[in-house]
Scaffold this motif. Structure first.
Motif, PDB file in Angstrom:
ATOM      1  N   ALA A  97       0.821  -1.207   0.000  1.00 51.16           N
ATOM      2  CA  ALA A  97       0.000   0.000   0.000  1.00 51.16           C
ATOM      3  C   ALA A  97       0.856   1.258   0.000  1.00 51.16           C
ATOM      4  CB  ALA A  97      -0.924  -0.006   1.217  1.00 51.16           C
ATOM      5  N   THR A  98       1.905   1.262   0.822  1.00 48.76           N
ATOM      6  CA  THR A  98       2.741   2.456   0.953  1.00 48.76           C
ATOM      7  C   THR A  98       3.492   2.752  -0.337  1.00 48.76           C
ATOM      8  OG1 THR A  98       2.999   2.068   3.325  1.00 48.76           O
ATOM      9  CG2 THR A  98       4.632   3.484   2.260  1.00 48.76           C
ATOM     10  N   CYS A 124       7.184  -2.503  -4.985  1.00 48.54           N
ATOM     11  CA  CYS A 124       7.861  -1.790  -6.069  1.00 48.54           C
ATOM     12  C   CYS A 124       7.260  -2.171  -7.420  1.00 48.54           C
ATOM     13  CB  CYS A 124       9.351  -2.113  -6.060  1.00 48.54           C
ATOM     14  SG  CYS A 124      10.277  -1.466  -4.646  1.00 48.54           S
ATOM     15  N   ARG A 125       6.970  -3.441  -7.617  1.00 48.19           N
ATOM     16  CA  ARG A 125       6.415  -3.897  -8.891  1.00 48.19           C
ATOM     17  C   ARG A 125       5.017  -3.342  -9.134  1.00 48.19           C
ATOM     18  NH1 ARG A 125       8.320 -10.227  -8.162  1.00 48.19           N
ATOM     19  NH2 ARG A 125      10.476  -9.965  -8.925  1.00 48.19           N
ATOM     20  N   LEU A 126       4.265  -3.149  -8.059  1.00 47.45           N
ATOM     21  CA  LEU A 126       2.902  -2.645  -8.194  1.00 47.45           C
ATOM     22  C   LEU A 126       2.852  -1.138  -8.428  1.00 47.45           C
ATOM     23  CD1 LEU A 126       1.249  -4.749  -5.364  1.00 47.45           C
ATOM     24  CD2 LEU A 126       0.692  -4.891  -7.796  1.00 47.45           C
ATOM     25  N   ALA A 127       3.901  -0.436  -8.036  1.00 48.79           N
ATOM     26  CA  ALA A 127       3.935   1.016  -8.206  1.00 48.79           C
ATOM     27  C   ALA A 127       4.090   1.379  -9.686  1.00 48.79           C
ATOM     28  CB  ALA A 127       5.076   1.612  -7.394  1.00 48.79           C
ATOM     29  N   ARG A 128       3.539   2.502 -10.095  1.00 45.11           N
ATOM     30  CA  ARG A 128       3.680   2.960 -11.478  1.00 45.11           C
ATOM     31  C   ARG A 128       5.060   3.537 -11.736  1.00 45.11           C
ATOM     32  NH1 ARG A 128      -0.487   7.166 -13.130  1.00 45.11           N
ATOM     33  NH2 ARG A 128       0.512   6.782 -15.163  1.00 45.11           N
ATOM     34  N   GLY A 129       5.744   3.985 -10.688  1.00 50.61           N
ATOM     35  CA  GLY A 129       7.057   4.584 -10.856  1.00 50.61           C
ATOM     36  C   GLY A 129       8.128   3.557 -11.181  1.00 50.61           C
ATOM     37  N   ARG A 130       9.303   4.059 -11.487  1.00 55.09           N
ATOM     38  CA  ARG A 130      10.449   3.212 -11.823  1.00 55.09           C
ATOM     39  C   ARG A 130      11.155   2.781 -10.539  1.00 55.09           C
ATOM     40  NH1 ARG A 130      15.934   4.383 -13.016  1.00 55.09           N
ATOM     41  NH2 ARG A 130      15.532   6.618 -12.774  1.00 55.09           N
ATOM     42  N   THR A 131      11.708   1.573 -10.535  1.00 53.70           N
ATOM     43  CA  THR A 131      12.495   1.074  -9.403  1.00 53.70           C
ATOM     44  C   THR A 131      13.945   0.902  -9.836  1.00 53.70           C
ATOM     45  OG1 THR A 131      10.621  -0.089  -8.397  1.00 53.70           O
ATOM     46  CG2 THR A 131      12.825  -0.784  -7.737  1.00 53.70           C
ATOM     47  N   ALA A 132      14.862   1.427  -9.040  1.00 54.13           N
ATOM     48  CA  ALA A 132      16.293   1.229  -9.235  1.00 54.13           C
ATOM     49  C   ALA A 132      16.826   0.474  -8.024  1.00 54.13           C
ATOM     50  CB  ALA A 132      17.010   2.567  -9.397  1.00 54.13           C
ATOM     51  N   VAL A 238       1.690  11.713   5.178  1.00 55.70           N
ATOM     52  CA  VAL A 238       1.961  10.477   4.452  1.00 55.70           C
ATOM     53  C   VAL A 238       0.936   9.409   4.824  1.00 55.70           C
ATOM     54  CG1 VAL A 238       3.602   8.567   4.185  1.00 55.70           C
ATOM     55  CG2 VAL A 238       4.418  10.933   4.141  1.00 55.70           C
ATOM     56  N   VAL A 239       0.688   9.251   6.116  1.00 57.87           N
ATOM     57  CA  VAL A 239      -0.279   8.251   6.565  1.00 57.87           C
ATOM     58  C   VAL A 239      -1.669   8.582   6.037  1.00 57.87           C
ATOM     59  CG1 VAL A 239      -1.373   7.209   8.588  1.00 57.87           C
ATOM     60  CG2 VAL A 239       1.091   7.665   8.596  1.00 57.87           C
ATOM     61  N   ASP A 240      -2.023   9.861   6.040  1.00 59.68           N
ATOM     62  CA  ASP A 240      -3.332  10.258   5.509  1.00 59.68           C
ATOM     63  C   ASP A 240      -3.452   9.932   4.023  1.00 59.68           C
ATOM     64  OD1 ASP A 240      -4.067  11.179   7.985  1.00 59.68           O
ATOM     65  OD2 ASP A 240      -3.823  13.306   7.518  1.00 59.68           O
ATOM     66  N   GLU A 241      -2.370  10.120   3.281  1.00 57.26           N
ATOM     67  CA  GLU A 241      -2.398   9.816   1.848  1.00 57.26           C
ATOM     68  C   GLU A 241      -2.623   8.330   1.605  1.00 57.26           C
ATOM     69  OE1 GLU A 241       0.354  10.456  -2.180  1.00 57.26           O
ATOM     70  OE2 GLU A 241       1.042  11.221  -0.236  1.00 57.26           O
ATOM     71  N   VAL A 242      -1.929   7.483   2.358  1.00 63.74           N
ATOM     72  CA  VAL A 242      -2.118   6.039   2.201  1.00 63.74           C
ATOM     73  C   VAL A 242      -3.508   5.624   2.678  1.00 63.74           C
ATOM     74  CG1 VAL A 242      -1.241   3.760   2.851  1.00 63.74           C
ATOM     75  CG2 VAL A 242       0.365   5.619   2.371  1.00 63.74           C
ATOM     76  N   THR A 243      -4.009   6.279   3.719  1.00 63.76           N
ATOM     77  CA  THR A 243      -5.364   5.984   4.206  1.00 63.76           C
ATOM     78  C   THR A 243      -6.402   6.244   3.132  1.00 63.76           C
ATOM     79  OG1 THR A 243      -4.711   6.597   6.461  1.00 63.76           O
ATOM     80  CG2 THR A 243      -7.074   6.517   5.981  1.00 63.76           C
ATOM     81  N   SER A 244      -6.233   7.313   2.384  1.00 65.79           N
ATOM     82  CA  SER A 244      -7.246   7.708   1.407  1.00 65.79           C
ATOM     83  C   SER A 244      -7.094   7.019   0.057  1.00 65.79           C
ATOM     84  CB  SER A 244      -7.211   9.230   1.197  1.00 65.79           C
ATOM     85  OG  SER A 244      -5.955   9.633   0.666  1.00 65.79           O
ATOM     86  N   GLY A 246      -4.626   4.084  -0.482  1.00 61.34           N
ATOM     87  CA  GLY A 246      -3.902   2.821  -0.446  1.00 61.34           C
ATOM     88  C   GLY A 246      -4.800   1.636  -0.720  1.00 61.34           C
ATOM     89  N   ARG A 247      -4.662   1.029  -1.880  1.00 66.95           N
ATOM     90  CA  ARG A 247      -5.561  -0.057  -2.289  1.00 66.95           C
ATOM     91  C   ARG A 247      -5.469  -1.252  -1.342  1.00 66.95           C
ATOM     92  NH1 ARG A 247      -7.443   0.296  -7.514  1.00 66.95           N
ATOM     93  NH2 ARG A 247      -7.393  -1.967  -7.825  1.00 66.95           N
ATOM     94  N   PHE A 248      -4.261  -1.534  -0.821  1.00 66.86           N
ATOM     95  CA  PHE A 248      -4.099  -2.669   0.087  1.00 66.86           C
ATOM     96  C   PHE A 248      -4.623  -2.353   1.492  1.00 66.86           C
ATOM     97  CE2 PHE A 248      -1.633  -4.273  -3.309  1.00 66.86           C
ATOM     98  CZ  PHE A 248      -1.487  -5.632  -3.112  1.00 66.86           C
TER      99      PHE A 248
END
Length: 377
Positions: A97-98, A124-132, A238-244, A246-248
């Motif tokens: 979720a985070t 990381c795989r679920l995020a739309r952003g790039r992972t390094a 940050v917690v509020d953003e994940v609360t609103s 965060g799919r998981f």
């Protein structure tokens, strides 16, 4: 006739020893680092919440939770000195979720240690952003990866606090300033750290005295003995953003109230009484000294995870079998769980072990060493 895959069957409450398939074994593969899984106060906390709320409330956590959930979040936030805490049914859900929420644009960048837990990798795989990915615990490799971070939108550096297969602690005192220098959030999975690492057991952030607004995830299922459940702790925004978003978090069920009750009792115990932590550290020292005298190769560390390095996959399996024959259960890990050529027995010490347990385990390893010497000759 159909049947489930075979797993050893455990009977009774977990402690330093456990009944497996009708045989008492010294358990060296348990996450119950402080011996709280069978503690009477922790069990009573679970019973009280179960009696009050039943097996489950039947609501998604974004709709409603119980008072015991609220108390747990508030007391955990105070324990970790975090502005806000969000509860999950597992740390895997918290990690997914985070990372998915905070890196949900194509220009986001997640920078991840190569040895991070599988749930971090999945996030990381679920995020739309790039992972390094940077080489494990290699700050020069990390700096090389951050060189192109200037072009990224939101940036995250994510690491285990304690690496589950190595027992080593991330150098957060160096990672946090580096994260600050590139405008990144530092996300730390404290699953194997909370309760056992740091002067008072508050985790790797406490041990490393990491400055800044570190984002932490973790679980109640290891040192805190509650069986399952996870959390996100950090800055309120940050917690509020994940609360609103965060799919998981939104599209799942909460940890049962009984688990929250057990976790709440455990938090109060580890906060108010350090005797279990002291017993754990004494046991770890005793085991390491005995193993080194016997000649086994151990990875450095001071925590409850003690990797016994064997290299060859088959050798690791032989040693694990030899230990079980001598009444000691310790799991072997081989490729692909660990890198090729680094097979090991991951020993996990508990405050619930007695001195007799530790000495018997060392003796079983000594006998296994003799058999290995005979095998090679």
């Amino acid at each position: 006739m159909t049947s489930a895959p075979y797993w050893p069957t455990a009977e009774g409450r977990l402690s330093g020893r456990v009944d497996l398939d009708g045989r008492e074994m010294i358990m060296l593969s348990s996450n119950d680092y402080l011996g709280l899984a069978g503690d009477e106060k922790v069990v009573a906390g679970a019973h009280h919440a179960l009696d009050a709320y039943g097996a489950g409330i039947g609501l998604n956590p974004s709709i409603a939770l119980t008072r015991v959930h609220r108390e747990l979040a508030e007391e955990l936030a105070d324990y970790l000195d975090s502005e806000s805490v969000l509860l999950f049914n597992s740390c895997a859900s918290a990690n997914c979720a985070t990372l998915q929420t905070l890196a949900d644009t194509s220009d986001a960048l997640i920078i991840s240690d190569e040895y991070n837990h599988a749930s971090i990798v999945d996030g990381c795989r679920l995020a739309r952003g790039r992972t390094a990915v940077y080489r494990h615990d290699d700050l020069e490799s990390l700096r090389g990866v951050t060189a192109d971070a200037a072009e990224a939108g939101r940036r995250l550096i994510v690491t285990d606090g304690v690496f589950s297969m190595e027992g080593s602690v991330a150098r957060l005192d160096e990672l946090q300033p580096l994260a600050d220098s590139i405008g990144a959030h530092l996300v730390v999975d404290e699953s194997h750290a909370v309760g056992v690492v740091g002067d008072s057991g508050r985790g790797s952030v406490e041990l490393r005295q990491s400055a800044g607004s570190t984002i932490r995830t973790g679980t109640f299922s290891k040192a805190l003995g509650a069986g399952l459940g996870g959390f996100l702790a950090g800055p309120r925004e940050v917690v509020d953003e994940v609360t609103s978003r965060g799919r998981f978090f939104i599209f799942t069920s909460p940890m049962p109230a009984s688990v929250a009750g057990a976790a709440l009792a455990a938090i109060r115990l580890v906060r108010d009484d350090l005797s279990r932590l002291e017993a754990l550290r004494s046991n770890v020292g005793r085991f390491r000294r005995g193993m080194e005298e016997t000649g086994w190769e151990l990875l450095d560390g001071s925590g409850p995870i003690v990797p016994v390095m064997l290299g060859d996959d088959e050798r690791a399996r032989r040693v694990a079998t030899s230990l079980r024959e001598r009444g000691v259960f310790a799991a072997a890990f081989a490729f692909p769980v660990v890198p090729r050529g680094s097979a090991r027995i991951r020993v996990q010490i508990s405050a619930a072990h007695t001195g007799t347990d530790i000495d018997a385990a060392i003796g079983a390893f000594a006998e296994a060493a003799d058999l290995e010497a005979h095998h090679r000759s």
